[in-house]
Design a protein around this motif. Structure first.
Motif, PDB file in Angstrom:
ATOM      1  N   CYS A 139       0.726  -1.207  -0.012  1.00  0.00           N
ATOM      2  CA  CYS A 139       0.000  -0.092   0.088  1.00  0.00           C
ATOM      3  C   CYS A 139       0.930   1.181   0.278  1.00  0.00           C
ATOM      4  O   CYS A 139       1.931   1.368   0.168  1.00  0.00           O
ATOM      5  CB  CYS A 139      -1.230   0.214   1.797  1.00  0.00           C
ATOM      6  SG  CYS A 139      -2.099   1.568   1.666  1.00  0.00           S
ATOM      7  N   CYS A 142      -0.381   2.653   3.640  1.00  0.00           N
ATOM      8  CA  CYS A 142       0.339   1.877   5.094  1.00  0.00           C
ATOM      9  C   CYS A 142       0.868   1.040   4.649  1.00  0.00           C
ATOM     10  O   CYS A 142       1.633   0.765   3.861  1.00  0.00           O
ATOM     11  CB  CYS A 142      -1.191   1.203   5.294  1.00  0.00           C
ATOM     12  SG  CYS A 142      -1.759   0.450   4.667  1.00  0.00           S
ATOM     13  N   TYR A 144       0.391  -2.372   4.869  1.00  0.00           N
ATOM     14  CA  TYR A 144       0.310  -3.491   4.199  1.00  0.00           C
ATOM     15  C   TYR A 144       1.094  -4.439   2.484  1.00  0.00           C
ATOM     16  O   TYR A 144       1.748  -3.112   2.119  1.00  0.00           O
ATOM     17  CB  TYR A 144      -1.504  -3.051   3.405  1.00  0.00           C
ATOM     18  CG  TYR A 144      -1.922  -4.158   2.285  1.00  0.00           C
ATOM     19  CD1 TYR A 144      -1.598  -4.212   0.772  1.00  0.00           C
ATOM     20  CD2 TYR A 144      -2.986  -5.266   2.842  1.00  0.00           C
ATOM     21  CE1 TYR A 144      -2.245  -5.215   0.680  1.00  0.00           C
ATOM     22  CE2 TYR A 144      -3.110  -5.842   2.184  1.00  0.00           C
ATOM     23  CZ  TYR A 144      -3.471  -6.324   1.056  1.00  0.00           C
ATOM     24  OH  TYR A 144      -3.664  -7.881  -0.148  1.00  0.00           O
ATOM     25  N   CYS A 194      -5.996  -0.118  -1.356  1.00  0.00           N
ATOM     26  CA  CYS A 194      -5.474  -1.108  -0.359  1.00  0.00           C
ATOM     27  C   CYS A 194      -6.775  -1.828   0.801  1.00  0.00           C
ATOM     28  O   CYS A 194      -7.899  -0.807   0.900  1.00  0.00           O
ATOM     29  CB  CYS A 194      -4.852  -0.289   1.095  1.00  0.00           C
ATOM     30  SG  CYS A 194      -4.050  -1.051   2.482  1.00  0.00           S
ATOM     31  N   CYS A 197      -6.560  -0.131   4.455  1.00  0.00           N
ATOM     32  CA  CYS A 197      -6.894   1.697   5.247  1.00  0.00           C
ATOM     33  C   CYS A 197      -7.323   2.255   4.099  1.00  0.00           C
ATOM     34  O   CYS A 197      -7.994   3.488   4.289  1.00  0.00           O
ATOM     35  CB  CYS A 197      -5.661   1.442   4.855  1.00  0.00           C
ATOM     36  SG  CYS A 197      -5.066   2.305   2.968  1.00  0.00           S
TER      37      CYS A 197
HETATM   38 ZN    ZN Z   1      -3.273   0.982   3.307  1.00  0.00          ZN
END
Ligand code: ZN
Ligand code: BV8
Length: 295
Positions: A139, A142, A144, A194, A197
């Motif tokens: 991501c 974030c 991820y 994502c 988020c």
């Molecule tokens: Zn994210």
């Protein structure tokens, strides 16, 4: 007076001599670049026919480029995923796999993101991915991370099977289109977001310019280098001009390593300056040379 052996001052290209060094070596590094995958049909960045020749790397392989036109950057990487999935590892990849199986003190540092070392069954703990992988998805906002995603295309709006796709129009080849930020290549709402988020855009799990390399990988490589003297570093199919990856050549040198350059070209190489009379230069296709010198 005995005639002094007319040992040339330049590097050796003697395969038997290299074989003797290999047998007497305990700790070996390989630093690999795009040239290793050239024989598998994948483009290099800077060499003849390199893809950066058409694309401006700094326009496509940076977080700024992704912020500016995420669809364009995604199409570039979606095309490279497409190509890499259709490519096969070549004898150079397999030769490195074989060496790592018989020599626990050998690790491969690769700048390549194409997944071909892994598909050649290179032992994972002896393979360090310095610049990530086309098949990891992250991501942009974030932390991820999804690993080992081989969907082609990764997302329906990213289907592309040719670099001359009109969305990668010739104007992009010159980097011009990226400078015109008015119309995004793909509406961001059509791009993959994502699942964690929800607002962040997903991006390829590769290390772009001006991004840090994965810290845990850097630590693993540094502790290998700190563990003791290094006998040999093979610099395979890379211009060795991108840092900090290229820095491992001088670091290995600093631990006593001899340098063996395997490259189709013998000039314009970051590592060429290291070659003295005890070093090696094998000029040619690494897919042919590696099975020869590592057997
Ligand atoms: Zn994210
Ligand atoms: C960072 C992943 C800091 C994505 C890539 C000025 C001076 C020094 C450094 C810098 C500077 N300005 C900026 C920097 C830093 C920058 C850098 O080094 N720039 C260079 C251009 C000067 N480095 C970075 O930005 C790195 N990050 O420094 O972060 C930081 C600090 C704090 C906070 C935040 C950040 C990140 C660098 C990683 C970039 N990502 N790739 C993707 O793949 O799309 S780089 C990309 O180019 C490749 O991954 C590869 O690593 C790299 C080099 O390409 P090569 O693999 O060498 O391929 P190339 O085409 O160049 O050469 C092919 C070779 O093979 C040729 O020699 C050819 O002759 C040979 N060949 C061809 N065919 C064959 C063959 N050989 C054998 N057989 C064949 N058949």
């Amino acid at each position: 007076a005995s005639s002094t052996s007319s040992k040339p001052c330049g590097p050796s290209s003697d395969i038997e001599e290299f074989g003797r060094l290999l047998i007497s070596s305990k700790r070996i590094l390989a630093l690999c670049g795009a040239g290793l995958s050239a024989a598998s049909g994948l483009d290099t960045f800077r060499g003849a026919g390199g893809m950066w020749k058409n694309y401006d790397a700094m326009e496509l392989a940076t977080p700024e480029a992704f912020s500016r036109d995420p669809g364009l950057v995604w199409l570039f990487y979606s095309y490279r995923r497409h190509k890499a999935l259709r490519a096969s590892p070549n004898p150079g990849h397999y030769a490195l796999t074989e060496l790592s199986k018989i020599m626990p003190g050998f690790i491969t540092l690769t700048q390549n993101v194409d997944g071909l070392h892994q598909r050649a069954n290179h032992p994972r703990e002896q393979l360090k991915l310095l610049h990530g992988s086309l098949f990891d998805i992250k991501c942009f906002s974030c932390n991820y991370l999804q690993q080992n995603n081989y969907d082609d295309p990764f997302h329906p709006s990213l289907s592309i099977d040719s670099p001359t796709d009109d969305r990668l129009a010739p104007s992009v080849l010159s980097g011009a289109a990226v400078l015109d930020h008015s119309t995004p290549t793909i509406p961001p709402s059509d791009l993959p977001h994502c699942p964690t988020c929800t607002t962040g855009l997903l991006r390829p799990g590769v290390v772009w310019f001006n991004e840090m390399l994965p810290q845990n990988t850097l630590n693993e490589v540094d502790s290998f280098i700190d563990d003791g003297p290094i006998d040999l570093i093979m610099v395979i199919g890379t211009t060795a001009k991108v840092y900090p990856a290229a820095g491992y050549v001088s670091q290995a040198r600093g631990r006593g390593a001899k340098v063996a350059l395997i490259n189709t070209e013998a000039d314009d190489l970051g590592a060429i300056g290291y070659l003295g009379k005890d070093d090696f230069l094998f000029q040619g296709d690494s897919a042919k040379i590696l099975p020869e010198i590592l057997k």
